[in-house]
Design a protein around this motif. Structure first.
Motif, PDB file in Angstrom:
ATOM      1  N   PRO A 180       0.834  -1.204   0.000  1.00 12.83           N
ATOM      2  CA  PRO A 180       0.000   0.000   0.000  1.00 12.83           C
ATOM      3  C   PRO A 180       0.870   1.256   0.000  1.00 12.83           C
ATOM      4  O   PRO A 180       1.973   1.272   0.565  1.00 12.83           O
ATOM      5  N   VAL A 181       0.374   2.302  -0.654  1.00  9.51           N
ATOM      6  CA  VAL A 181       1.159   3.519  -0.865  1.00  9.51           C
ATOM      7  C   VAL A 181       0.706   4.604   0.101  1.00  9.51           C
ATOM      8  O   VAL A 181      -0.479   4.932   0.183  1.00  9.51           O
ATOM      9  N   SER A 182       1.646   5.170   0.799  1.00 11.85           N
ATOM     10  CA  SER A 182       1.360   6.270   1.723  1.00 11.85           C
ATOM     11  C   SER A 182       0.926   7.513   0.953  1.00 11.85           C
ATOM     12  O   SER A 182       1.461   7.794  -0.136  1.00 11.85           O
ATOM     13  N   PRO A 183      -0.014   8.289   1.491  1.00 15.59           N
ATOM     14  CA  PRO A 183      -0.397   9.551   0.837  1.00 15.59           C
ATOM     15  C   PRO A 183       0.781  10.506   0.691  1.00 15.59           C
ATOM     16  O   PRO A 183       0.764  11.388  -0.170  1.00 15.59           O
ATOM     17  N   GLN A 184       1.813  10.336   1.530  1.00 17.95           N
ATOM     18  CA  GLN A 184       2.975  11.219   1.478  1.00 17.95           C
ATOM     19  C   GLN A 184       4.086  10.699   0.553  1.00 17.95           C
ATOM     20  O   GLN A 184       5.145  11.315   0.451  1.00 17.95           O
ATOM     21  N   ALA A 185       3.854   9.582  -0.130  1.00 13.34           N
ATOM     22  CA  ALA A 185       4.912   8.969  -0.938  1.00 13.34           C
ATOM     23  C   ALA A 185       5.360   9.894  -2.066  1.00 13.34           C
ATOM     24  O   ALA A 185       4.543  10.446  -2.801  1.00 13.34           O
ATOM     25  N   VAL A 252       5.157   1.796 -13.533  1.00  9.02           N
ATOM     26  CA  VAL A 252       3.955   1.425 -12.786  1.00  9.02           C
ATOM     27  C   VAL A 252       3.648   2.593 -11.850  1.00  9.02           C
ATOM     28  O   VAL A 252       4.417   2.856 -10.919  1.00  9.02           O
ATOM     29  N   VAL A 253       2.565   3.301 -12.117  1.00  3.31           N
ATOM     30  CA  VAL A 253       2.239   4.488 -11.331  1.00  3.31           C
ATOM     31  C   VAL A 253       1.453   4.104 -10.085  1.00  3.31           C
ATOM     32  O   VAL A 253       0.894   3.006  -9.987  1.00  3.31           O
ATOM     33  N   ASN A 254       1.429   5.025  -9.143  1.00  7.42           N
ATOM     34  CA  ASN A 254       0.680   4.800  -7.918  1.00  7.42           C
ATOM     35  C   ASN A 254      -0.819   4.847  -8.200  1.00  7.42           C
ATOM     36  O   ASN A 254      -1.272   5.561  -9.099  1.00  7.42           O
ATOM     37  N   PRO A 255      -1.604   4.088  -7.436  1.00  9.44           N
ATOM     38  CA  PRO A 255      -3.048   4.027  -7.675  1.00  9.44           C
ATOM     39  C   PRO A 255      -3.742   5.305  -7.192  1.00  9.44           C
ATOM     40  O   PRO A 255      -3.161   6.110  -6.455  1.00  9.44           O
ATOM     41  N   PRO A 256      -4.994   5.495  -7.599  1.00  9.33           N
ATOM     42  CA  PRO A 256      -5.758   6.633  -7.077  1.00  9.33           C
ATOM     43  C   PRO A 256      -5.950   6.503  -5.576  1.00  9.33           C
ATOM     44  O   PRO A 256      -5.770   5.423  -4.999  1.00  9.33           O
ATOM     45  N   SER A 263      -2.485  -3.616  -1.808  1.00 11.96           N
ATOM     46  CA  SER A 263      -1.249  -4.074  -2.429  1.00 11.96           C
ATOM     47  C   SER A 263      -1.482  -4.378  -3.904  1.00 11.96           C
ATOM     48  O   SER A 263      -2.611  -4.585  -4.347  1.00 11.96           O
ATOM     49  N   ARG A 264      -0.388  -4.399  -4.659  1.00 12.73           N
ATOM     50  CA  ARG A 264      -0.431  -4.831  -6.061  1.00 12.73           C
ATOM     51  C   ARG A 264       0.613  -5.924  -6.236  1.00 12.73           C
ATOM     52  O   ARG A 264       1.734  -5.815  -5.731  1.00 12.73           O
ATOM     53  N   TYR A 265       0.243  -6.979  -6.939  1.00  7.87           N
ATOM     54  CA  TYR A 265       1.149  -8.095  -7.190  1.00  7.87           C
ATOM     55  C   TYR A 265       1.271  -8.306  -8.701  1.00  7.87           C
ATOM     56  O   TYR A 265       0.293  -8.141  -9.453  1.00  7.87           O
ATOM     57  N   SER A 266       2.443  -8.690  -9.160  1.00 11.10           N
ATOM     58  CA  SER A 266       2.608  -9.100 -10.550  1.00 11.10           C
ATOM     59  C   SER A 266       3.775 -10.079 -10.631  1.00 11.10           C
ATOM     60  O   SER A 266       4.589 -10.178  -9.702  1.00 11.10           O
ATOM     61  N   MET A 267       3.855 -10.798 -11.757  1.00  9.51           N
ATOM     62  CA  MET A 267       4.900 -11.809 -11.937  1.00  9.51           C
ATOM     63  C   MET A 267       5.492 -11.689 -13.335  1.00  9.51           C
ATOM     64  O   MET A 267       5.052 -12.378 -14.263  1.00  9.51           O
ATOM     65  N   PRO A 268       6.488 -10.810 -13.521  1.00 10.82           N
ATOM     66  CA  PRO A 268       7.163 -10.749 -14.818  1.00 10.82           C
ATOM     67  C   PRO A 268       8.215 -11.852 -14.949  1.00 10.82           C
ATOM     68  O   PRO A 268       8.889 -12.203 -13.974  1.00 10.82           O
ATOM     69  N   PHE A 269       8.325 -12.367 -16.157  1.00  5.39           N
ATOM     70  CA  PHE A 269       9.355 -13.355 -16.483  1.00  5.39           C
ATOM     71  C   PHE A 269      10.298 -12.702 -17.478  1.00  5.39           C
ATOM     72  O   PHE A 269       9.910 -12.367 -18.595  1.00  5.39           O
ATOM     73  N   PHE A 270      11.544 -12.498 -17.072  1.00  6.34           N
ATOM     74  CA  PHE A 270      12.538 -11.847 -17.907  1.00  6.34           C
ATOM     75  C   PHE A 270      13.326 -12.915 -18.660  1.00  6.34           C
ATOM     76  O   PHE A 270      14.211 -13.566 -18.085  1.00  6.34           O
ATOM     77  N   LEU A 271      13.009 -13.093 -19.921  1.00  4.55           N
ATOM     78  CA  LEU A 271      13.652 -14.136 -20.721  1.00  4.55           C
ATOM     79  C   LEU A 271      14.975 -13.596 -21.255  1.00  4.55           C
ATOM     80  O   LEU A 271      15.020 -12.557 -21.913  1.00  4.55           O
ATOM     81  N   HIS A 272      16.059 -14.308 -20.940  1.00  4.66           N
ATOM     82  CA  HIS A 272      17.415 -13.862 -21.271  1.00  4.66           C
ATOM     83  C   HIS A 272      18.095 -14.811 -22.249  1.00  4.66           C
ATOM     84  O   HIS A 272      17.777 -16.001 -22.323  1.00  4.66           O
ATOM     85  N   TYR A 273      19.088 -14.272 -22.950  1.00  6.64           N
ATOM     86  CA  TYR A 273      20.023 -15.103 -23.688  1.00  6.64           C
ATOM     87  C   TYR A 273      20.936 -15.848 -22.708  1.00  6.64           C
ATOM     88  O   TYR A 273      21.066 -15.448 -21.546  1.00  6.64           O
ATOM     89  N   ARG A 274      21.584 -16.889 -23.206  1.00  6.95           N
ATOM     90  CA  ARG A 274      22.602 -17.538 -22.380  1.00  6.95           C
ATOM     91  C   ARG A 274      23.764 -16.550 -22.216  1.00  6.95           C
ATOM     92  O   ARG A 274      23.984 -15.663 -23.065  1.00  6.95           O
ATOM     93  N   PRO A 275      24.523 -16.653 -21.133  1.00  6.07           N
ATOM     94  CA  PRO A 275      25.526 -15.631 -20.818  1.00  6.07           C
ATOM     95  C   PRO A 275      26.567 -15.384 -21.897  1.00  6.07           C
ATOM     96  O   PRO A 275      27.029 -14.247 -22.060  1.00  6.07           O
TER      97      PRO A 275
END
Length: 307
Positions: A180-185, A252-256, A263-275
């Protein structure tokens, strides 16, 4: 309220049913916006549900328990990264988020064992965490390969062009919790940035807040119907394509005010090349010199203050 980006969902089944059409539709969306929205991604609902539940249970643990899984000096690549560490490139305030990283499980003695650290698991607190996240990691990896097949054809390459470069890639599944985001954030949940990797596959974008920066300099909402998968081009693919596919700035901006207590949840998958994959632009006379995926990653991790 910002306008919505012009992104029409693409059925992932087109990759198998009509690859040239899939290549055209994904290619158009990526070239115009750097983003695409996938419908019918095929990842089982119970696989996604188990991962959501595991993530929420972990982030609900006491702070002192979560911090046991933070590796100082690990550049945030495995395990837990506490609230207020990652900072968007060029920003002075850290993002309002905490996260967990899962990488590829390598067998003992693997040639990339010295580069890609072993995973950390909270087995003592949450024994269900490991199998849930390993299952989702594998499913997203396979989904990403299907999208890359369409991208390869769009770029005039063989359909299997990306299979070898991403095999044993340094890909990461990130579990994100924006408290959760504080009003003072003063800061925002995730400051304006571009992703480092090849492509990013994002679950959880249905909750409002994800915006992209258009070429006209306007912030636009990324439309994500329920059950969809948002995909965006990362800096590695932008470099590989000589800028044909742009790695678009997003945030990702703060909510109204009425939703700041959630809270906000998300699950990004960062697909990479081999090193050791050499990122060398397809186009001739490119001003960008070749660089290995690992060296490129190290440069960018320093820029976002994870190393």
């Amino acid at each position: 309220m910002p306008s919505r980006a012009d992104i029409s969902p693409v059925p992932l089944s087109l990759v198998e049913e009509n690859l040239p059409e899939a290549a055209a539709r994904f290619g158009d969306s990526f070239r115009r916006t750097g983003f695409a929205v996938v419908e019918g991604h095929g990842i089982p609902a119970d696989t996604i549900g188990a991962a959501w539940e595991a993530a929420k249970r972990f982030f609900a643990l006491p702070d002192e328990v979560k911090r046991r899984y933070h590796q100082a000096g690990g550049a945030g690549q495995r395990g837990y990264t506490p609230f207020g560490i990652e900072t968007a490139k060029g920003a002075s305030l850290s993002d309002l988020k905490e996260f967990w990283h899962v990488g590829l499980d390598l067998p003992p003695g693997h040639r990339f064992g010295g580069i890609m650290a072993p995973n950390i698991w909270p087995d003592e607190e949450l024994p269900e965490f490991r199998p849930a996240l390993q299952a989702l990691f594998g499913a997203l990896q396979q989904t990403g390969l299907r999208v890359l097949k369409a991208i390869a054809v769009h770029l005039g390459q063989p359909a299997d062009f990306f299979e070898s470069p991403v095999q044993d890639g340094n890909s990461i599944l990130r579990l994100l919790h924006y408290p959760p985001v504080s009003p003072q954030a003063d800061a925002v949940r995730a400051g304006a940035h571009e992703d480092i990797n090849v492509i990013t596959l994002l679950l959880g974008a249905e909750e409002a807040g994800l915006q992209l920066l258009s070429r006209q300099g306007e912030w636009l909402e990324v439309p994500a119907p329920e059950g969809s998968l948002v995909i965006n081009v990362g800096d590695m693919l932008q470099r590989q394509t000589g800028g044909q596919l742009p790695s678009t700035t997003h945030r990702v901006v703060n909510p109204p005010a009425e939703r700041r207590h959630l809270s906000r949840y998300s699950m990004p998958f960062f697909l990479h090349y081999r090193p050791d994959w050499l990122i060398e632009p397809f186009v001739e006379n490119s001003a960008m010199p070749p660089i290995t995926a690992h060296d490129f990653l190290l440069q960018r991790l320093a820029e976002i203050k994870l190393s």
